[in-house]
Structure formats: structure tokens, C-alpha cells
Design a protein around this motif. Structure first.
Motif, PDB file in Angstrom:
ATOM      1  N   LEU A  39       0.870  -1.175   0.000  1.00 29.74           N
ATOM      2  CA  LEU A  39       0.000   0.000   0.000  1.00 29.74           C
ATOM      3  C   LEU A  39       0.905   1.222   0.000  1.00 29.74           C
ATOM      4  CD1 LEU A  39      -2.757  -0.994   2.566  1.00 29.74           C
ATOM      5  CD2 LEU A  39      -3.018  -0.737   0.096  1.00 29.74           C
ATOM      6  N   CYS A  40       0.601   2.169  -0.871  1.00 29.14           N
ATOM      7  CA  CYS A  40       1.479   3.323  -1.044  1.00 29.14           C
ATOM      8  C   CYS A  40       1.490   4.194   0.218  1.00 29.14           C
ATOM      9  CB  CYS A  40       1.017   4.156  -2.228  1.00 29.14           C
ATOM     10  SG  CYS A  40       2.013   5.623  -2.472  1.00 29.14           S
ATOM     11  N   PRO A  41       2.683   4.557   0.715  1.00 34.79           N
ATOM     12  CA  PRO A  41       2.738   5.425   1.893  1.00 34.79           C
ATOM     13  C   PRO A  41       2.516   6.895   1.537  1.00 34.79           C
ATOM     14  CG  PRO A  41       4.948   4.849   1.206  1.00 34.79           C
ATOM     15  CD  PRO A  41       4.010   4.136   0.265  1.00 34.79           C
ATOM     16  N   PHE A  42       2.454   7.207   0.252  1.00 38.09           N
ATOM     17  CA  PHE A  42       2.388   8.615  -0.149  1.00 38.09           C
ATOM     18  C   PHE A  42       0.999   9.054  -0.591  1.00 38.09           C
ATOM     19  CE2 PHE A  42       6.737   7.101  -1.250  1.00 38.09           C
ATOM     20  CZ  PHE A  42       7.354   7.674  -0.160  1.00 38.09           C
ATOM     21  N   HIS A  43       0.100   8.118  -0.766  1.00 38.86           N
ATOM     22  CA  HIS A  43      -1.284   8.523  -1.007  1.00 38.86           C
ATOM     23  C   HIS A  43      -2.184   7.456  -0.413  1.00 38.86           C
ATOM     24  CE1 HIS A  43      -1.500   5.650  -4.384  1.00 38.86           C
ATOM     25  NE2 HIS A  43      -2.810   5.846  -4.371  1.00 38.86           N
ATOM     26  N   ARG A  44      -3.457   7.812  -0.297  1.00 39.97           N
ATOM     27  CA  ARG A  44      -4.394   6.914   0.357  1.00 39.97           C
ATOM     28  C   ARG A  44      -4.914   5.902  -0.632  1.00 39.97           C
ATOM     29  NH1 ARG A  44      -9.693   8.971   3.347  1.00 39.97           N
ATOM     30  NH2 ARG A  44      -9.955   7.056   4.521  1.00 39.97           N
ATOM     31  N   HIS A  60       7.963   2.477  -7.680  1.00 34.91           N
ATOM     32  CA  HIS A  60       7.057   3.377  -8.386  1.00 34.91           C
ATOM     33  C   HIS A  60       5.644   3.147  -7.895  1.00 34.91           C
ATOM     34  CE1 HIS A  60       5.660   5.969 -11.644  1.00 34.91           C
ATOM     35  NE2 HIS A  60       4.606   5.178 -11.680  1.00 34.91           N
ATOM     36  N   CYS A  61       4.891   4.248  -7.715  1.00 29.52           N
ATOM     37  CA  CYS A  61       3.484   4.103  -7.355  1.00 29.52           C
ATOM     38  C   CYS A  61       2.639   4.441  -8.573  1.00 29.52           C
ATOM     39  CB  CYS A  61       3.106   5.012  -6.199  1.00 29.52           C
ATOM     40  SG  CYS A  61       1.324   5.012  -5.923  1.00 29.52           S
ATOM     41  N   PHE A  62       1.778   3.485  -8.979  1.00 25.42           N
ATOM     42  CA  PHE A  62       0.945   3.717 -10.146  1.00 25.42           C
ATOM     43  C   PHE A  62      -0.290   4.536  -9.803  1.00 25.42           C
ATOM     44  CE2 PHE A  62       3.726   0.371 -11.432  1.00 25.42           C
ATOM     45  CZ  PHE A  62       4.044   0.740 -12.727  1.00 25.42           C
ATOM     46  N   GLY A  63      -0.448   4.873  -8.507  1.00 25.23           N
ATOM     47  CA  GLY A  63      -1.560   5.736  -8.111  1.00 25.23           C
ATOM     48  C   GLY A  63      -1.153   7.196  -8.126  1.00 25.23           C
ATOM     49  N   CYS A  64      -0.056   7.525  -7.427  1.00 20.74           N
ATOM     50  CA  CYS A  64       0.316   8.936  -7.313  1.00 20.74           C
ATOM     51  C   CYS A  64       1.573   9.271  -8.108  1.00 20.74           C
ATOM     52  CB  CYS A  64       0.488   9.322  -5.843  1.00 20.74           C
ATOM     53  SG  CYS A  64       1.858   8.483  -5.020  1.00 20.74           S
ATOM     54  N   HIS A  65       2.146   8.279  -8.792  1.00 15.32           N
ATOM     55  CA  HIS A  65       3.291   8.486  -9.680  1.00 15.32           C
ATOM     56  C   HIS A  65       4.566   8.886  -8.980  1.00 15.32           C
ATOM     57  CE1 HIS A  65       0.728   7.732 -12.988  1.00 15.32           C
ATOM     58  NE2 HIS A  65      -0.026   8.780 -12.751  1.00 15.32           N
TER      59      HIS A  65
HETATM   60 ZN   LIG Z   1       1.071   6.471  -4.287  1.00 13.49          ZN
END
Ligand SMILES: [Zn+2]
Length: 605
Positions: A39-44, A60-65
Motif C-alpha cells: 500500500l502506497c505510503p504517499f497517497h491513500r 514506483h506508485c501507479f496511483g500517485c506516480h
Molecule cells: Zn502512491
């Protein structure tokens, strides 16, 4: 403190810190194909879109880039500078950083470490006294009465400083800790012109104050009595490691929870904080030992955009809330108010009515300006003209801090409704007030377009596939680049990356995502590299896939030109010659488009 880190040293530190191990110390990683997911620590998010690739040593996070290497991760996660991140990773790998720093900064660093060490040891000492010593029984009894059990004592590492004049002094002597150092830590005080010391904290429950990383940097001690003759709370003085205006109590435990919840609760004191934490809101912080400052607001801004103020219901608490507004609005935080009904504070309210009742209050938190209008209407006699004018004046002043024209309109309308006036008349009053407020200052800013975060799009699908091929399948790189025309690539980011890869091939340098990342500071480009590095193209036949991809890119480019030419041909604004040339080119391109590409001789070399 800044220092130069050579690329070689940086490489050495990076390769000694495997990204999967390092991130695994922060997040729960799960193996998914060739990546690890979390789970990305930089977005929910509810499903993991945060990927770590062990081969390329990137995330890389495919949610918040967000994306980068192990150094970037530490910088982003811990909110620290590049240099601090390098320092930590070097320490983690046991690599000495021989930095050319001044003796003065070395001395300060050593002193900081000694002070942190003393705080750590003293925390343990006082904690054990509170848990076990018989002389701490009154403290345990006091905490029990306030609904704080031994489990809470352990979570928050609470302690008890015995009610003796020199217990800390004796402890220091017994543990060979220089008393000078304890004095610098602010826990003992020297009698003027003597070599004698006495304890700062005596007969108090101790709340250790931590920095964001969870290191104890100061203490707050609370008396057990309700005797008004002694200060209820006594705090460490400012020291080399503790500056009041920028420390939150509880932030080390709340950071992650604030990001998960999407908002931070701000309360006034340690007991309130502990109670709110236990009531199901670990996303709670309290300014330590001061009123809320603009530095506090900036710290919260790093974790969230929304702050819910939850102060005492008494007059002092309500006033403190209004005072916090300037700093919060200046940081462009969205401010809400959780109103505790009088005469309670959050602690007494939760003890009396339970966690569920409190959760309801937080979930129904009011927008700050609605709360403030209520408050002004109840503290002024709004039946009188004088009362109405006072409400309008104070609302206008508060709204001006938000510096938003649309907000001025909506608040003027709400204020008018409450006062039984027309929106236009209140709006006109607001504007008159601003005219006097801003006579020699810049006028109230309109909400400017283009203020929103720079929007950034990932390159189109085909271009991502191409980058994935170049990063994951080095055996096709030469072939691909020999057929590819860089003008086929639309995305600025993808083009920059491919050009860098071309340059490296010419220089005979190995291509890997990690060193590629080091070439770019542009966040969009870095994000594209890490996205391509953590995703693999799916295909069964490498040659067929590569061939098809090159064909698609070329056709797409030709079609783009055809669209443009068609526009020229049908336009009334062009001359005959231009139209004729466009048509000629149009026909040529249509023929080109039908040519087989790549040629039948295509082989992966
Ligand atoms: Zn993210």
C-alpha cells in the motif's frame, strides 16, 4: 549541514542498501511477479499500487506516480534532505562517511547524539519507576483515576520522576553521565555560582516528547495534585535538540495515521491526545508547550490538507482555536472544528460519553467559518445594529486570511442569512472593510488560474511499452534504436529518456534504471523511468512484439501528420500553392503508411 557526496560513494551506499530490504523495514511488501507490492505510503489507497523492483532497485506508485531509488524513498518517506538520507543509508550499511566538515559542526553533531542518548536513558529510567517502584504508587493511582492503564503507559512510554530534590542528579552520577550534559539537556538545574545541581522534574508524571522520527528530545511533567500554587505542566527548556514552536506531541505516532485518515486532529494537551488516540483517532497531534505556530502548520501540510481542531470548550480553548487560524490558512490548510459541548474537554467528554460519541463529533466537524459565525452570533447581541456590525467586521477579517474571493461571497451570504440582512449589503460591507484593511497592501487576490499542481500524464501506452523493452530487455536495445525515429515519440519525458539511452549506447555505458534516474532531476521524467522499470510488457514472442511495436509507433506518427495535412487541405486560410504541396505530401504519406515496416529482413541483433 551540506557536504559533497561523490557519485562513486553514492553508488557504493546505494548498492549496500537493497531497496527491498530498506522499504521492507517501513512497509509490508508482498511478492507479485517480478515486483514487490505494498500500500502506497504517499497517497491513500485500498489496493496496493506501490511497486518495488528488486532487479532495477527502484520503486514506483501507479496511483500517485511517485517513484525513485532507495535514496528517494528515504527522502520522501522521512521528509528529509538528500544528504540526510545518504547519511542514514550509510549508517545502515556501516559505511563511514568521511566528510569534510568543520570541527564546530562535528562538535554539534556529537553533542546532539549525546543529548538524544541521555533522553533515551532517562525515559527508560522514569518509565520503569512508574511501572514498578513503590514510591510511584500515587502516580499510578492518579493515572488510573484518569483512565490511563499500564498498556497506555507502555505505548506512550510515560514515566514518573520521584518527589526528591536530587533523584535525577544521583541517577546521573550513578550512571557516569556528566552533570554538565544533564544540565544542557534541561533536566537538572545548577544552583547559581556553585557546582551543585537539583532536579527540574520532581514528583511529576513524565510525558516524553519525541521528534518525528520517534527520538525523545524533551519532557513534559504533570503534577499529581490539583494545587493551583504549582504549575500544572512543566516542560523541558529549549535545548540544542528541542525547539518549542516546531514540535508536536504525538506526531511520531500520528504520521502514518494522518496520511491514512486524510486529516489531522489538533488538540491542546497530552492527556487529551492520549484519550483521542485511544478513542480510535491515532491521527492526532498537540502543539508542544506553545500556541499553534506557522511552523506547526507547515509540518502538518507535509502530511495532509485538512486539519480538524479539537480544543477545550472553555473560553480560553475557543480563543486559542481562533488564534491558530492565521497560521493554518496561511499554509492553505482546510480547517474544520470538532465542537466539544461545554463544559467538557476532549478527555472528559470521551470518558463521560464514550468513543462512539466522540467519533460522531469528529465526523460532523464543522467548516471553520460556519463554526466561527455561530460563535460570533452567540457572543454578540445580533438583535442590535452594533452587534450586527461587530459580527460583520470580525467575519470579514477572518475570511480575508483565506484570501479567496469565492469564499468571501459565500461567507457574506451565510452571514447575511444569520443576521437577517441581504447578501448584497453584507458583501458591500465586507468590501468596504477590505478597502480600509488593504489600503497600502496588495488587494485581495482573486483565485488565480494555473495555481493547481502541474498536471502530468504518463506517456501513451506504446511509448511506455517501448521504455519497458529498453529497460527490461537489453538484448533488443540496439535493434530497436536502429529502427526507431525519435520524432515518432510524442511524450517529452519518454523522448528525453530515449535520447539519454541512445547517448549511453554510443558511449558504451550499461543502461540501468538506477543510474538513468541519476541523470534526471525532473520529477515527471523520474516518474516515467520508475513506472517503466516496475512494469513489464506482456508478450509471448519478443521478436514479434518488438516488430509490432515499431510498426505501431511509425504508423501512429504518419497518421498524426495525415490529420494535420487534412486540416491544411480543407482550410480556407491557405493559398493554392500551400494546399497543393499539402496534398502531394498527403498522397506520399499514404503510400509510405502501406509499406511493410519493419522490413521482412528484421532480426534482433
Ligand atoms: Zn502512491
Amino acid at each position: 549541514m551540506a557536504a559533497y557526496i561523490s557519485p562513486e560513494l553514492r553508488e557504493k551506499i546505494k548498492s549496500a542498501n537493497d531497496i527491498v530490504d530498506v522499504i521492507g523495514e517501513y512497509l509490508r511488501l508482498k511478492k507479485v511477479g517480478s515486483n514487490y507490492a505494498a500500500l502506497c505510503p504517499f497517497h491513500r489507497e485500498k489496493t496496493p499500487s506501490f511497486m518495488v523492483n528488486p532487479r532495477l532497485q527502484i520503486f514506483h506508485c501507479f496511483g500517485c506516480h511517485k517513484g525513485g531509488d532507495v535514496v528517494t524513498f528515504i527522502m520522501e518517506y522521512e521528509n528529509i534532505s538528500f544528504f540526510e538520507a545518504i547519511k542514514r543509508l550509510a549508517a545502515r550499511a556501516g559505511i563511514p562517511l568521511e566528510l569534510n566538515t568543520s570541527p564546530e559542526s562535528n562538535r554539534l553533531r556529537e553533542k546532539r547524539e549525546q543529548l538524544l542518548d541521555v533522553h533515551q536513558k532517562l525515559t527508560e529510567y522514569w518509565h520503569n519507576i512508574l511501572l514498578k517502584a513503590s514510591e510511584a504508587e500515587p502516580a499510578r493511582e492518579y493515572l488510573r483515576k484518569r483512565g490511563i492503564d499500564s498498556q497506555v503507559i507502555r505505548i506512550f512510554k510515560l514515566g514518573y520522576a520521584p518527589d526528591r530534590p536530587d533523584d535525577t542528579v544521583r541517577w546521573g552520577r550513578a550512571n557516569s553521565i556528566p552533570l554538565q550534559l544533564l544540565e544542557e539537556a534541561g533536566v537538572i538545574i545548577r544552583r547559581e555560582n556553585t557546582q551543585e545541581w537539583y532536579d527540574r522534574f520532581r514528583g511529576r508524571v513524565i510525558f516524553p516528547i519525541c521528534n518525528e522520527q520517534g527520538w525523545v528530545i524533551a519532557f513534559s511533567g504533570r503534577v499529581l495534585t490539583t494545587d493551583n500554587a504549582v504549575a500544572k505542566y512543566l516542560n523541558s527548556p529549549e535545548t540544542l535538540i528541542f525547539r518549542k514552536g516546531r514540535v508536536f506531541y504525538g506526531l511520531d505516532k500520528a504520521r502514518r495515521a494522518i496520511m491514512d485518515a486524510g486529516f489531522a486532529i489538533v488538540c491542546e494537551g497530552q492527556i487529551d491526545l492520549i484519550r483521542i488516540h485511544l478513542a480510535g483517532f491515532p491521527n492526532v497531534v498537540a502543539p508542544q508547550g506553545t500556541a499553534f505556530t506557522s511552523e506547526h502548520a507547515q509540518i502538518l501540510k507535509r502530511y495532509t490538507d485538512t486539519v480538524v481542531l479539537c480544543f477545550d470548550s472553555d473560553e480560553a480553548g475557543q480563543r486559542a482555536m481562533v488564534r491558530a487560524l492565521d497560521a493554518l490558512l496561511a499554509a492553505e490548510l482546510n480547517v474544520k472544528v470538532a465542537v466539544i459541548p461545554p463544559p467538557d474537554d476532549p478527555d472528559s467528554f470521551i470518558l463521560a460519553y464514550g468513543a462512539a460519541a466522540f467519533q460522531k463529533i469528529v465526523n460532523n466537524a464543522m467548516e471553520f467559518f460556519d463554526y466561527y459565525l455561530n460563535r460570533l452570533c452567540s457572543t454578540n447581541d445580533i438583535a442590535s445594529d452594533r452587534g450586527k456590525r461587530s459580527v460583520i467586521q470580525q467575519m470579514a477579517e477572518a475570511v480575508s486570511k483565506a484570501r479567496s474571493v469565492t469564499l468571501v461571497e459565500s461567507i457574506a451570504t451565510k452571514t447575511a442569512a444569520r443576521l437577517g440582512l441581504t447578501p448584497l449589503s453584507v458583501y458591500t460591507d465586507f468590501m468596504k472593510i477590505y478597502k480600509t484593511m488593504f489600503t497600502d497592501k496588495p488587494s485581495l487576490d482573486a483565485e488565480e488560474p494555473g495555481q493547481e499542481a502541474k498536471t502530468f500524464n504518463m506517456p501513451p501506452r506504446e511509448e511506455m511499452w517501448l521504455l519497458q523493452l529498453l529497460l527490461h530487455r537489453p538484448e533488443v536495445t540496439n535493434t530497436v534504436l536502429s529502427y526507431l525515429d525519435i520524432s515518432w515519440i510524442n511524450s517529452v519525458e519518454a523522448r528525453a529518456i530515449i535520447e539519454e539511452i541512445q547517448r549511453r549506447i554510443q558511449l558504451g555505458v550499461v543502461i540501468d534504471a538506477g543510474s538513468l534516474l541519476d541523470c534526471f532531476e525532473d520529477e515527471s521524467i523520474r516518474s516515467v523511468i520508475t513506472a517503466a522499470g516496475t512494469e513489464q510488457p506482456i508478450f509471448s514472442d519478443l521478436k514479434a512484439f518488438t516488430k509490432d511495436l515499431l510498426r505501431r509507433l511509425r504508423v501512429r506518427h504518419i497518421e498524426k501528420q495525415l490529420v494535420e495535412l487534412r486540416r491544411i487541405i480543407v482550410s480556407d486560410a491557405v493559398g493554392e500553392e500551400e494546399r497543393h504541396n499539402a496534398f502531394k505530401r498527403f498522397q506520399e504519406l499514404q503510400i509510405e503508411k502501406r509499406e511493410p515496416f519493419p522490413p521482412a529482413t528484421f532480426e534482433i541483433k
